[in-house]
Design an enzyme around this catalytic site. Structure first.
Site, PDB file in Angstrom:
ATOM      1  CE1 TYR A   1      -7.172  -3.302 -15.870  1.00 48.78           C
ATOM      2  CE2 TYR A   1      -6.990  -0.927 -16.002  1.00 48.78           C
ATOM      3  CZ  TYR A   1      -6.527  -2.189 -16.327  1.00 48.78           C
ATOM      4  OH  TYR A   1      -5.414  -2.321 -17.115  1.00 48.78           O
TER       5      TYR A   1
ATOM      6  N   PRO B   1       5.227  -0.906 -14.815  1.00 47.98           N
ATOM      7  CG  PRO B   1       4.729   1.378 -14.618  1.00 47.98           C
ATOM      8  CD  PRO B   1       4.097   0.039 -14.934  1.00 47.98           C
TER       9      PRO B   1
ATOM     10  N   GLY C   1       6.759  -3.142 -11.623  1.00 48.48           N
ATOM     11  CA  GLY C   1       6.725  -4.569 -11.313  1.00 48.48           C
ATOM     12  C   GLY C   1       5.318  -5.087 -11.085  1.00 48.48           C
ATOM     13  N   GLY C   2       4.324  -4.205 -11.052  1.00 48.90           N
ATOM     14  CA  GLY C   2       2.926  -4.639 -10.958  1.00 48.90           C
ATOM     15  C   GLY C   2       2.575  -5.181  -9.593  1.00 48.90           C
ATOM     16  CG  PHE C   3      -0.707  -7.756  -9.338  1.00 46.63           C
ATOM     17  CD1 PHE C   3      -1.708  -7.018  -8.718  1.00 46.63           C
ATOM     18  CD2 PHE C   3      -0.872  -8.083 -10.681  1.00 46.63           C
ATOM     19  CE1 PHE C   3      -2.856  -6.635  -9.411  1.00 46.63           C
ATOM     20  CE2 PHE C   3      -2.018  -7.708 -11.386  1.00 46.63           C
ATOM     21  CZ  PHE C   3      -3.016  -6.975 -10.739  1.00 46.63           C
TER      22      PHE C   3
ATOM     23  N   PRO D   1       5.883  -5.477  -6.669  1.00 48.78           N
ATOM     24  CG  PRO D   1       5.003  -3.552  -5.662  1.00 48.78           C
ATOM     25  CD  PRO D   1       4.825  -5.049  -5.732  1.00 48.78           C
TER      26      PRO D   1
HETATM   27  N1  NAP Z   1      -2.361  -3.741 -20.950  1.00 42.73           N
HETATM   28  C1  NAP Z   1      -2.339  -4.566 -19.920  1.00 42.73           C
HETATM   29  O1  NAP Z   1      -2.483  -5.782 -20.080  1.00 42.73           O
HETATM   30  C2  NAP Z   1      -2.135  -4.022 -18.536  1.00 42.73           C
HETATM   31  C3  NAP Z   1      -1.868  -4.914 -17.478  1.00 42.73           C
HETATM   32  C4  NAP Z   1      -1.657  -4.376 -16.225  1.00 42.73           C
HETATM   33  C5  NAP Z   1      -1.690  -2.998 -16.017  1.00 42.73           C
HETATM   34  N2  NAP Z   1      -1.969  -2.164 -17.058  1.00 42.73           N
HETATM   35  C6  NAP Z   1      -1.968  -0.690 -16.884  1.00 42.73           C
HETATM   36  O2  NAP Z   1      -0.709  -0.304 -16.399  1.00 42.73           O
HETATM   37  C7  NAP Z   1      -0.850   0.522 -15.257  1.00 42.73           C
HETATM   38  C8  NAP Z   1       0.340   0.335 -14.341  1.00 42.73           C
HETATM   39  O3  NAP Z   1       0.421  -1.001 -13.888  1.00 42.73           O
HETATM   40  P1  NAP Z   1       0.153  -1.457 -12.380  1.00 42.73           P
HETATM   41  O4  NAP Z   1      -0.535  -0.389 -11.627  1.00 42.73           O
HETATM   42  O5  NAP Z   1      -0.484  -2.781 -12.449  1.00 42.73           O
HETATM   43  O6  NAP Z   1       1.594  -1.732 -11.854  1.00 42.73           O
HETATM   44  P2  NAP Z   1       2.829  -0.775 -11.434  1.00 42.73           P
HETATM   45  O7  NAP Z   1       2.586   0.620 -11.875  1.00 42.73           O
HETATM   46  O8  NAP Z   1       4.047  -1.477 -11.879  1.00 42.73           O
HETATM   47  O9  NAP Z   1       2.838  -0.879  -9.864  1.00 42.73           O
HETATM   48  C9  NAP Z   1       1.763  -0.677  -9.044  1.00 42.73           C
HETATM   49  C10 NAP Z   1       2.149  -1.182  -7.650  1.00 42.73           C
HETATM   50  O10 NAP Z   1       3.220  -0.387  -7.144  1.00 42.73           O
HETATM   51  C11 NAP Z   1       2.812   0.264  -5.929  1.00 42.73           C
HETATM   52  N3  NAP Z   1       3.354   1.639  -5.991  1.00 42.73           N
HETATM   53  C12 NAP Z   1       3.045   2.618  -6.862  1.00 42.73           C
HETATM   54  N4  NAP Z   1       3.781   3.728  -6.626  1.00 42.73           N
HETATM   55  C13 NAP Z   1       4.576   3.437  -5.571  1.00 42.73           C
HETATM   56  C14 NAP Z   1       5.551   4.154  -4.848  1.00 42.73           C
HETATM   57  N5  NAP Z   1       5.859   5.424  -5.154  1.00 42.73           N
HETATM   58  N6  NAP Z   1       6.176   3.547  -3.793  1.00 42.73           N
HETATM   59  C15 NAP Z   1       5.876   2.268  -3.457  1.00 42.73           C
HETATM   60  N7  NAP Z   1       4.948   1.526  -4.112  1.00 42.73           N
HETATM   61  C16 NAP Z   1       4.306   2.098  -5.163  1.00 42.73           C
HETATM   62  C17 NAP Z   1       1.303   0.238  -5.948  1.00 42.73           C
HETATM   63  O11 NAP Z   1       0.797   0.172  -4.636  1.00 42.73           O
HETATM   64  P3  NAP Z   1       0.059   1.432  -3.921  1.00 42.73           P
HETATM   65  O12 NAP Z   1      -1.343   1.454  -4.444  1.00 42.73           O
HETATM   66  O13 NAP Z   1       0.151   1.089  -2.492  1.00 42.73           O
HETATM   67  O14 NAP Z   1       0.848   2.654  -4.273  1.00 42.73           O
HETATM   68  C18 NAP Z   1       1.012  -1.053  -6.692  1.00 42.73           C
HETATM   69  O15 NAP Z   1       1.091  -2.152  -5.787  1.00 42.73           O
HETATM   70  C19 NAP Z   1      -2.177   0.081 -14.649  1.00 42.73           C
HETATM   71  O16 NAP Z   1      -2.728   1.062 -13.808  1.00 42.73           O
HETATM   72  C20 NAP Z   1      -2.997  -0.195 -15.886  1.00 42.73           C
HETATM   73  O17 NAP Z   1      -3.589   1.011 -16.322  1.00 42.73           O
HETATM   74  C21 NAP Z   1      -2.164  -2.667 -18.304  1.00 42.73           C
END
Ligand code: NAP
Length: 291
Positions: free
Chosen positions: A62, A213, A215-217, A219
Site C-alpha cells: 500500500y 467489507p 464493497g471496496g473501491f 462501495p
Molecule cells: N487481501 C487483499 O487482497 C485485500 C484487498 C483489498 C483490501 N484489503 C484490506 O481490506 C481492508 C478493507 O478494504 P477496503 O478499505 O479496500 O474496502 P472497504 O472497507 O470495503 O471500503 C472502503 C471504502 O468505503 C468508504 N467508507 C468507509 N467507511 C465508510 C462509511 N462509514 N460511510 C461511507 N463510506 C465509507 C471508504 O471511503 P472513505 O475513505 O471516504 O471513508 C472507501 O472508499 C483494506 O484496508 C485492506 O487492509 C485486502
C-alpha cells in the site's frame, strides 16, 4: 461505546476485538503514493487506537511502504495489545500496477521490509496473498511459498500465518504445511462466494477476515440496504458491517477509511444488533434467501 460488545477472537496466541481497521485507504489515490492529507491519515490511526481498536490490517504494497510508515509514525511505540497484520506476495509497478512478488526470495525480503518499515522485531500475523490471479482466487500449489514463510516463522520473525485470495483446496494444502490462523478473501453482503468456506473455517476455529467489507473501491449500493438503514436510523455502511458481524462469530472486520467521521460510524456498529427479520431481508441482496 465499547468495542468489546461485538466480541473478540483469537488469532493464535493473540486476541483481537472483532471490530478492527484496514489501513489501505490511507495511501494516496489508487493506493499509490503519499496521502492527500498526511495529518488526517495520522489522526485516523490515532482515533482508531483511542476508540479501542487492537487489530490493524496493512501491507507494504500500500503506497508502496506508505501505509506501514504512517502506522509507525502515528502509533509506535505500539500499545501491547495491538495486533498488526500484514500481507506479502505482491509489489507495485511504477505505473501503480499490482504485480506478483511471489518467489520464496521475494517473500522473505517482504517480511524483512515489513519489520523494518513498521519498526517491529516480529510480525504477529503475516498473510500470504496468493497471486496466481491478482483479481480473485485461482488454483495452484502454494507449497513453495508457504514453506518459505513457515521457515521465517521458525526463525521467530513471524508469530502466525494466514492466507489471502485463496481457494479451499489451497487452504487444505496450507494447513498440511503450517497452522493457518486466518483467511482474508473478498466477501460482503453482495459478494458471497465464500459462504460455505466461512462456515467450515468457523468449525475449525479459523478467523475469516473479509476484504472489501463495504464493497471496496465501489462501495455497496442497494435499495434494500438503504431502506433497512433508514428504518433503523443507521447508515447503509453500518448495516452492511453489522450484517457481517452477525453472519458468523469467526468474522473479523477491517473496514477501510481515510476519514475520522467514517471510522467513528464504522466502530459504532458494536452497538447495532439486527433482528432475524432484518437479516432475512438483507440476505436477499446476495441472492442467498433461506426458506
Ligand atoms: N487481501 C487483499 O487482497 C485485500 C484487498 C483489498 C483490501 N484489503 C484490506 O481490506 C481492508 C478493507 O478494504 P477496503 O478499505 O479496500 O474496502 P472497504 O472497507 O470495503 O471500503 C472502503 C471504502 O468505503 C468508504 N467508507 C468507509 N467507511 C465508510 C462509511 N462509514 N460511510 C461511507 N463510506 C465509507 C471508504 O471511503 P472513505 O475513505 O471516504 O471513508 C472507501 O472508499 C483494506 O484496508 C485492506 O487492509 C485486502
Amino acid at each position: 461505546m465499547s468495542l468489546e460488545q461485538s466480541g473478540t477472537f483469537a488469532l493464535g496466541s493473540r486476541t483481537v476485538k472483532r471490530l478492527g481497521y484496514g489501513a489501505m485507504q490511507l495511501a494516496g489515490p489508487g493506493v499509490f503514493g503519499p496521502p492527500k492529507d498526511h495529518a488526517g491519515a495520522l489522526a485516523v490511526l490515532r482515533e482508531a487506537i483511542a476508540a479501542g481498536v487492537n487489530h490493524i490490517d496493512t501491507s507494504d504494497f500500500y503506497g508502496p511502504y506508505v501505509t506501514n510508515r504512517l502506522i509507525r509514525e502515528a502509533l509506535a511505540p505500539y500499545p501491547k495489545d495491538l495486533v498488526i497484520v500484514t500481507k506479502i506476495g505482491a509489489r507495485r509497478g511504477e505505473d501503480a500496477s499490482w504485480l506478483p512478488a511471489f518467489s520464496p526470495a521475494e517473500l522473505t525480503q517482504a517480511v524483512h521490509d515489513n519489520l523494518r518499515n513498521l519498526h517491529l522485531d516480529v510480525m504477529d500475523v503475516v498473510n500470504l496473498r496468493i497471486m496466481f490471479d491478482t483479481h480473485g482466487p485461482a488454483e495452484g500449489s502454494i507449497e513453495a511459498q508457504l514453506t518459505a514463510l513457515a521457515e521465517l516463522q521458525r526463525q521467530g520473525l513471524v508469530r502466525h500465518i494466514g492466507l489471502s485470495n485463496v481457494t479451499p483446496t489451497q487452504i487444505a494444502e496450507g494447513r498440511r504445511i503450517c497452522d493457518i490462523v486466518c483467511v482474508q478473501n473478498q466477501y460482503n453482503l453482495a459478494h458471497r462466494d465464500d459462504d460455505s468456506l466461512i462456515d467450515d473455517l468457523a468449525r475449525d476455529g479459523i478467523a475469516y477476515v473479509p476484504f472489501f467489507p463495504l464493497g471496496g473501491f465501489s462501495p455497496l449500493q442497494s435499495s434494500t440496504l438503504s431502506a433497512v438503514a433508514q428504518r433503523l436510523g443507521a447508515t447503509p455502511m453500518q448495516v452492511a458491517l453489522a450484517w457481517l458481524l452477525q453472519r458468523s462469530p469467526n468474522i473479523l472486520l477491517i473496514p477501510g477509511t481515510s476519514s475520522v467521521a467514517h471510522l467513528r460510524q464504522n466502530l459504532a456498529v458494536a452497538e447495532l444488533t439486527l433482528s432475524a427479520d432484518v437479516l432475512k431481508e438483507l440476505d436477499t441482496i446476495g441472492g442467498a434467501v433461506s426458506a
